[in-house]
Write a protein that holds these residues in place. Sequence first.
Motif, PDB file in Angstrom:
ATOM      1  N   VAL A  63       0.838  -1.206   0.000  1.00  0.00           N
ATOM      2  CA  VAL A  63       0.000   0.000   0.000  1.00  0.00           C
ATOM      3  C   VAL A  63       0.869   1.251   0.000  1.00  0.00           C
ATOM      4  N   ASP A  64       1.927   1.248   0.806  1.00  0.00           N
ATOM      5  CA  ASP A  64       2.836   2.405   0.849  1.00  0.00           C
ATOM      6  C   ASP A  64       3.516   2.616  -0.504  1.00  0.00           C
ATOM      7  N   ALA A  65       3.930   1.504  -1.132  1.00  0.00           N
ATOM      8  CA  ALA A  65       4.580   1.615  -2.442  1.00  0.00           C
ATOM      9  C   ALA A  65       3.624   2.198  -3.468  1.00  0.00           C
ATOM     10  N   ALA A  66       2.361   1.771  -3.413  1.00  0.00           N
ATOM     11  CA  ALA A  66       1.367   2.315  -4.341  1.00  0.00           C
ATOM     12  C   ALA A  66       1.166   3.810  -4.112  1.00  0.00           C
ATOM     13  N   ASP A  67       1.160   4.224  -2.858  1.00  0.00           N
ATOM     14  CA  ASP A  67       1.025   5.655  -2.540  1.00  0.00           C
ATOM     15  C   ASP A  67       2.187   6.469  -3.102  1.00  0.00           C
ATOM     16  N   ARG A  68       3.365   5.831  -3.191  1.00  0.00           N
ATOM     17  CA  ARG A  68       4.550   6.531  -3.688  1.00  0.00           C
ATOM     18  C   ARG A  68       4.661   6.477  -5.220  1.00  0.00           C
ATOM     19  N   GLY A  69       3.677   5.824  -5.851  1.00  0.00           N
ATOM     20  CA  GLY A  69       3.661   5.806  -7.302  1.00  0.00           C
ATOM     21  C   GLY A  69       4.154   4.546  -7.969  1.00  0.00           C
ATOM     22  N   LEU A  73      -8.051   1.158   2.294  1.00  0.00           N
ATOM     23  CA  LEU A  73      -7.542   2.530   2.222  1.00  0.00           C
ATOM     24  C   LEU A  73      -6.777   2.770   0.920  1.00  0.00           C
ATOM     25  N   GLY A  74      -6.123   1.713   0.406  1.00  0.00           N
ATOM     26  CA  GLY A  74      -5.385   1.859  -0.837  1.00  0.00           C
ATOM     27  C   GLY A  74      -6.216   1.656  -2.087  1.00  0.00           C
ATOM     28  N   ALA A  75      -7.411   1.075  -1.935  1.00  0.00           N
ATOM     29  CA  ALA A  75      -8.230   0.754  -3.109  1.00  0.00           C
ATOM     30  C   ALA A  75      -9.675   1.193  -2.939  1.00  0.00           C
ATOM     31  N   ALA A  76      -9.908   2.197  -2.098  1.00  0.00           N
ATOM     32  CA  ALA A  76     -11.282   2.612  -1.792  1.00  0.00           C
ATOM     33  C   ALA A  76     -12.052   3.029  -3.038  1.00  0.00           C
ATOM     34  N   ALA A  77     -11.399   3.755  -3.927  1.00  0.00           N
ATOM     35  CA  ALA A  77     -12.092   4.226  -5.130  1.00  0.00           C
ATOM     36  C   ALA A  77     -12.554   3.051  -5.985  1.00  0.00           C
ATOM     37  N   ALA A 129       2.596  -2.024  -7.756  1.00  0.00           N
ATOM     38  CA  ALA A 129       1.816  -2.047  -6.518  1.00  0.00           C
ATOM     39  C   ALA A 129       0.423  -1.470  -6.735  1.00  0.00           C
ATOM     40  N   ARG A 130       0.352  -0.396  -7.519  1.00  0.00           N
ATOM     41  CA  ARG A 130      -0.961   0.197  -7.804  1.00  0.00           C
ATOM     42  C   ARG A 130      -1.854  -0.777  -8.555  1.00  0.00           C
ATOM     43  N   GLU A 131      -1.302  -1.463  -9.535  1.00  0.00           N
ATOM     44  CA  GLU A 131      -2.083  -2.425 -10.295  1.00  0.00           C
ATOM     45  C   GLU A 131      -2.536  -3.582  -9.413  1.00  0.00           C
ATOM     46  N   ALA A 132      -1.661  -4.014  -8.493  1.00  0.00           N
ATOM     47  CA  ALA A 132      -2.026  -5.089  -7.568  1.00  0.00           C
ATOM     48  C   ALA A 132      -3.207  -4.680  -6.703  1.00  0.00           C
ATOM     49  N   LEU A 133      -3.160  -3.477  -6.166  1.00  0.00           N
ATOM     50  CA  LEU A 133      -4.274  -2.989  -5.340  1.00  0.00           C
ATOM     51  C   LEU A 133      -5.546  -2.835  -6.163  1.00  0.00           C
ATOM     52  N   HIS A 134      -5.408  -2.394  -7.418  1.00  0.00           N
ATOM     53  CA  HIS A 134      -6.570  -2.234  -8.301  1.00  0.00           C
ATOM     54  C   HIS A 134      -7.239  -3.583  -8.541  1.00  0.00           C
ATOM     55  N   VAL A 194      -7.007  -6.409  -6.690  1.00  0.00           N
ATOM     56  CA  VAL A 194      -7.582  -6.910  -5.444  1.00  0.00           C
ATOM     57  C   VAL A 194      -8.821  -6.096  -5.056  1.00  0.00           C
ATOM     58  N   GLY A 195      -8.743  -4.775  -5.249  1.00  0.00           N
ATOM     59  CA  GLY A 195      -9.878  -3.924  -4.929  1.00  0.00           C
ATOM     60  C   GLY A 195     -11.105  -4.241  -5.763  1.00  0.00           C
ATOM     61  N   THR A 196     -10.895  -4.674  -7.002  1.00  0.00           N
ATOM     62  CA  THR A 196     -12.023  -5.053  -7.855  1.00  0.00           C
ATOM     63  C   THR A 196     -12.790  -6.222  -7.254  1.00  0.00           C
ATOM     64  N   TRP A 197     -12.061  -7.267  -6.869  1.00  0.00           N
ATOM     65  CA  TRP A 197     -12.735  -8.439  -6.305  1.00  0.00           C
ATOM     66  C   TRP A 197     -13.325  -8.139  -4.930  1.00  0.00           C
ATOM     67  N   LEU A 198     -12.652  -7.301  -4.159  1.00  0.00           N
ATOM     68  CA  LEU A 198     -13.225  -6.896  -2.873  1.00  0.00           C
ATOM     69  C   LEU A 198     -14.534  -6.150  -3.105  1.00  0.00           C
ATOM     70  N   GLY A 199     -14.576  -5.318  -4.123  1.00  0.00           N
ATOM     71  CA  GLY A 199     -15.811  -4.614  -4.453  1.00  0.00           C
ATOM     72  C   GLY A 199     -16.943  -5.555  -4.824  1.00  0.00           C
ATOM     73  N   PHE A 200     -16.633  -6.630  -5.592  1.00  0.00           N
ATOM     74  CA  PHE A 200     -17.661  -7.613  -5.927  1.00  0.00           C
ATOM     75  C   PHE A 200     -18.181  -8.303  -4.656  1.00  0.00           C
ATOM     76  N   GLY A 201     -17.261  -8.633  -3.752  1.00  0.00           N
ATOM     77  CA  GLY A 201     -17.684  -9.265  -2.503  1.00  0.00           C
ATOM     78  C   GLY A 201     -18.590  -8.364  -1.696  1.00  0.00           C
ATOM     79  N   VAL A 202     -18.213  -7.099  -1.570  1.00  0.00           N
ATOM     80  CA  VAL A 202     -19.033  -6.148  -0.817  1.00  0.00           C
ATOM     81  C   VAL A 202     -20.390  -5.968  -1.485  1.00  0.00           C
ATOM     82  N   ALA A 203     -20.422  -5.895  -2.813  1.00  0.00           N
ATOM     83  CA  ALA A 203     -21.689  -5.739  -3.536  1.00  0.00           C
ATOM     84  C   ALA A 203     -22.629  -6.909  -3.250  1.00  0.00           C
ATOM     85  N   ASN A 204     -22.106  -8.123  -3.282  1.00  0.00           N
ATOM     86  CA  ASN A 204     -22.936  -9.289  -2.980  1.00  0.00           C
ATOM     87  C   ASN A 204     -23.500  -9.221  -1.570  1.00  0.00           C
ATOM     88  N   LEU A 205     -22.648  -8.846  -0.616  1.00  0.00           N
ATOM     89  CA  LEU A 205     -23.089  -8.782   0.776  1.00  0.00           C
ATOM     90  C   LEU A 205     -24.122  -7.677   0.983  1.00  0.00           C
TER      91      LEU A 205
END
Length: 408
Positions: free
Chosen positions: A295-301, A343-347, A305-310, A312-323
């Motif tokens: 997450v820190d590496a993604a914050d630094r650009g 915090l790193g993939a909220a958007a 790391a940014r792609e990894a968070l993106h 993971v954040g996509t699948w987390l979003g699907f999980g939250v949507a189902n719930l």
Amino acid sequence: MKAGPSQEDIRRHNLGTLLRFVHLRGPASRATLAESLGLNRSTIMALTSDLTAAGLVREELPRKPGRRAGRPSLVVRPESTRVYVLAFEVGVDRLVIARVGLGGVVLDRREASRARGSDPADLVGTLAAGARSLVRKAERGAVCVGAALGFPGTVRREDHAIMFGPNLDIGDLRLGDALSRRLGLGLPVLICNDANLGALAEHERGAGVGCDDLIYLHGDVGVGGGLIVGGRLLGGHEGYGGEVGHMVVNPGGRPCACGSRGCLEAEVGERTLLAHADREETPGETGRDAVRAVVDAADRGDIVAREALHRVGTWLGFGVANLVNVFNPGLVVFGGTLRDIYLGAAAQVRSVLATNALAAPRQNVRLRTAALGDDTTLVGAAEFAFAEVLADPIQVLARLKAPEGSTV
């Protein structure tokens, strides 16, 4: 005709209600208690007298003078140093033991790292030794009224047996029984799923105070969930409810430790994030620190790391949507490593939620991180351990109170 509650039943209920009020909300005046609990002042005085005599609360003059003329109302405070529980958190990489006083005050604590794949017998020894050192430091005459442990796996409600620990295998060890014997306090050690305890903690003391329908998502190596529905923890038929980490979000996706593929845990867990970030084989980089490093590496650009968070954040979003579609919560709380991932993939999480959840249930749902931080499971274990004494304070304390001068 069914008989109504007896006077003793009503008294027991009122004692528990009053004690629970000051335990969760802190010191309160007699006047505040009377107004909040809907009882008259003479009843409050009788209840506080009983609880004071039992050593559960104390009454004292307010520390700041009030504005009203006349004699100030006495303040009722929980006896935090005299009545306590032992709370344990067992994670894949760390162990935490705490002595928590009535009122939720952490009086003392111990933390230790844990090597993955280490002997389960060593786990019991480390927990017992840490707990005994905390008990020895308690003030003379203090009473331990309960003990509870949060574990990352499925736990049977009936006997607190651990049925499955996909990321922390303890074999046939009956952890609660073994730890209880080693402690020698004459108390059972209750075992509960860590995410369920996290939900309980955030509902009673954290981000979910005042919200009776919430979902808590917890990340360690894997992913767990706890659900508060109508103000109560949803346990299911045998206590296995809330295993949202094994909800399939990507059929045919990454293999999961449970034997399935594409589970939420498999798509957003620690190992997957590190693999996407090309850090899977980095020596010594595991656990919360490794997730935070991505997450820190993604914050630094860092693009990888940014792609990894993106991803993971996509699948987390699907999980939250189902719930959100199934349970219509007012609040979703992210804890453990998922706190950092969110915090790193909220958007990205919010974007997927907006396009995949029904409009009505998503309209007013709030997404938050755990207010209790890394101690969410530990706080939940303490609340779980206090449950019995809060339900029947005087009877439980009378049964458990140790003889004066006893030692562990």
